[in-house]
Design an enzyme around this catalytic site. Structure first.
Site, mmCIF file in Angstrom:
data_model
loop_
_atom_site.group_PDB
_atom_site.id
_atom_site.type_symbol
_atom_site.label_atom_id
_atom_site.label_comp_id
_atom_site.label_asym_id
_atom_site.label_seq_id
_atom_site.Cartn_x
_atom_site.Cartn_y
_atom_site.Cartn_z
ATOM 1 C CB CYS A 1 5.811 3.819 31.185
ATOM 2 S SG CYS A 1 6.409 5.451 31.703
ATOM 3 C CE LYS B 1 4.309 20.173 36.685
ATOM 4 N NZ LYS B 1 5.555 19.939 37.667
ATOM 5 C CD GLU C 1 2.517 2.181 35.489
ATOM 6 O OE1 GLU C 1 1.728 3.307 35.820
ATOM 7 O OE2 GLU C 1 3.353 2.389 34.542
ATOM 8 C CD GLU D 1 3.539 7.431 25.062
ATOM 9 O OE1 GLU D 1 3.216 6.543 25.648
ATOM 10 O OE2 GLU D 1 3.264 7.830 23.928
HETATM 11 C C1 UN1 Z 1 9.560 5.383 30.424
HETATM 12 O O1 UN1 Z 1 9.697 4.650 31.026
HETATM 13 O O2 UN1 Z 1 8.767 6.265 30.707
HETATM 14 O O3 UN1 Z 1 12.370 2.205 26.415
HETATM 15 C C2 UN1 Z 1 10.319 5.635 29.245
HETATM 16 C C3 UN1 Z 1 13.009 2.628 27.530
HETATM 17 C C4 UN1 Z 1 13.360 4.017 27.567
HETATM 18 C C5 UN1 Z 1 12.339 5.288 27.849
HETATM 19 C C6 UN1 Z 1 11.522 4.746 28.869
HETATM 20 N N1 UN1 Z 1 14.047 4.375 26.347
HETATM 21 O O4 UN1 Z 1 12.752 1.929 28.465
#
Ligand code: UN1
Length: 496
Positions: free
Chosen positions: A284, A175, A385, A250
């Protein structure tokens, strides 16, 4: 229009059984409808999960190298279609074109890497204490997986989950985010075209509110892999844990870059710009805190603000754009709200601070690159965040103080230090409490052949990507086999 998108269930392309749809919108220009997408409900999820369950027995018994060959073909198809797919990522998600292409490249890398896993997936053989007996451990698939992905990496994050789960012999119901369904659909079209048997990969489009938890907690789902916020991840982990499902999440980050007084400041400025404002801060792994040694604080901040002033905001498809829009109105409101919080907390606004205005920005969710100086580590803008183009700069007395500040948040995904001193870098490497530590590079840009994931509230369960220690652990379980060919009963641990 990119046309209409459908669900993929048991090898068939289907609308939502209710006939409901939702629209995917270009965040740089809200007049641009990328495509109409099914807005699926529970009965669509039921069908997809049943199709995945049905396909599992056959797929489990397909030799892993054969599974890998299909992924290799998927990698080739993705590489052939990289340009179009990268443009689609930019149009639908907003990140600038070089990053849209990078998103697809990460998916291609993962497909090739996991194609190779088809010929490895190795366990161990270990000697028995008894004669004519052998012992080994093997990786076996878990069953039917729910893969739930966010909008910020519309092809890369799905690829992190799809390719290792499939090569390991699981079947999946995927999804994608309802904000980037079209890029996800194009990715899965290409994977299906590579020759996957019907039912191995099923795709159900719809909103998280409507079907996310229903899918994850479905009785026929054995495992869940989820990427997005800590709030949703922790809630899912609780309900799935109670139902004995495997789950890995994550989640958020509040990633710091430490800049020491011996750092190359030109390099640190470039790294902070890319880490903080790349992808409009919507990673993230985004660098949302700069922890700067007091000896060079004023000089660094001056250089950094001057450089950030030059960033060009706009449609990511337009050449020369540095920073694209935010994904939607809700994210824009959230980011603007955090800017207000920062001002009210007494942080010093030194750049940006509001919605971006100007030619070409009228119809998108644009926020100015924003920098707060003199931020205290306890302020909300230094702890929570934000997921937008907002950077908080904090002063540190020395390395110990900088590492304390870096670690003193609830997250621990990525981290970085700029220093020319080998001892400083070694201490940071040892003491930063994060899943990823960069030396003289920003907090973003993890490569797929290494495990990806964080400590504390940034990650739960197994890590993504990589092989051993990462995605293969997420998508397989260990089975141990003892085979006795002595022709008699042999008893372990029993004295003769
Ligand atoms: C994310 O921000 O959820 O290392 C992943 C990084 C990318 C992946 C980010 N290769 O910034």
């Amino acid at each position: 229009m990119a046309g209409a998108v459908k669900n993929l269930i048991g090898g068939k392309w289907l609308d939502a059984s209710s006939g409901n749809t939702l629209k995917s919108i270009n965040p740089a220009n809200t007049d641009d409808v990328v495509a109409v997408v099914p807005s699926s409900g529970r009965s669509d999820v039921d069908r997809a999960v049943e199709a995945a369950k049905k396909a599992f027995q056959g797929w489990r018994l397909t030799p892993p190298p054969k599974r890998g060959e299909i992924l290799f073909r998927a990698a080739e198809l993705l590489a052939k279609n990289k340009d179009g797919l990268g443009r689609l990522v930019t149009r639908e998600m907003g990140k600038i074109l070089p990053e849209g292409l990078g998103d697809v490249q990460e998916a291609i890398d993962m497909a090739y890497y996991m194609a190779g896993e088809g010929r490895r997936l190795s366990g161990e053989t270990i000697p028995s204490e008894l004669p004519s007996k052998d012992c080994k451990s093997v990786r076996v698939p878990i069953g039917v997986f729910a893969l739930i992905t966010p909008w910020n990496f519309p092809t890369a994050i799905p690829a992190w989950k799809l390719f290792p789960s499939i090569v390991s012999g699981n079947t999946v119901v995927f999804k994608p985010s309802s904000y980037t369904p079209v890029a996800a659909a194009r990715l899965t079209d290409l994977v299906a075209e590579a020759g996957l048997p019907p039912g191995v990969l099923n795709v159900v489009h719809g909103t998280g509110e409507e079907i996310g938890e229903y899918l994850a907690t479905h009785p026929l789902i054995d495992g869940v892999s989820f990427t997005w916020s800590t709030a949703v991840g922790e809630k899912l982990a609780k309900v799935c844990g109670a139902l004995d499902k495997e789950i890995s999440c994550e989640m958020g980050g509040k990633n710091p870059i430490i800049i020491m007084d011996d750092a190359r400041l030109d390099l640190a400025v470039e790294g902070a710009l890319w880490g903080g404002f790349g992808t409009t801060g919507q990673r993230c792994t985004a660098a949302s805190r700069l922890i700067v040694h007091e000896n060079i604080y004023d000089k660094f901040m001056d250089m950094f603000v001057q450089a950030a002033k030059k960033l060009r905001l706009g449609d990511g498809l337009v050449k020369g754009t540095d920073v694209g829009p935010l994904i939607n109105e809700a994210q824009m409101k959230k980011v603007l709200n955090y800017i207000e919080i920062g001002k009210n907390e007494g942080a010093r606004l030194v750049l940006g601070g509001g919605p971006a205005k100007g030619k070409g920005l009228e119809k998108g969710y644009f926020v100015e690159p924003t920098i707060f100086a003199d931020v205290l580590p306890t302020m909300r803008i230094a702890q929570e965040e934000i997921f937008g183009p907002v950077i908080s700069a904090i002063r540190a007395r020395d390395l110990t103080d900088a590492i304390d500040i870096a670690n003193n948040v609830k997250y621990g995904l990525s981290s970085s230090i700029y220093t020319q001193d080998v001892n400083n870098s070694a201490v940071a490497e040892r003491d930063l409490d994060a899943g990823i530590v960069y030396i003289n590079a920003p907090t973003i840009g993890a490569e797929i052949q290494l495990p990806f994931g964080g400590t504390k509230k940034s990650g739960l369960g197994h890590k993504e990507a990589g092989g051993r220690g990462g995605a293969l652990d997420m998508f397989t379980k260990w089975k141990v086999i003892y085979r006795d060919f002595s022709g008699r009963l042999q008893k372990a641990q029993i004295d003769k």
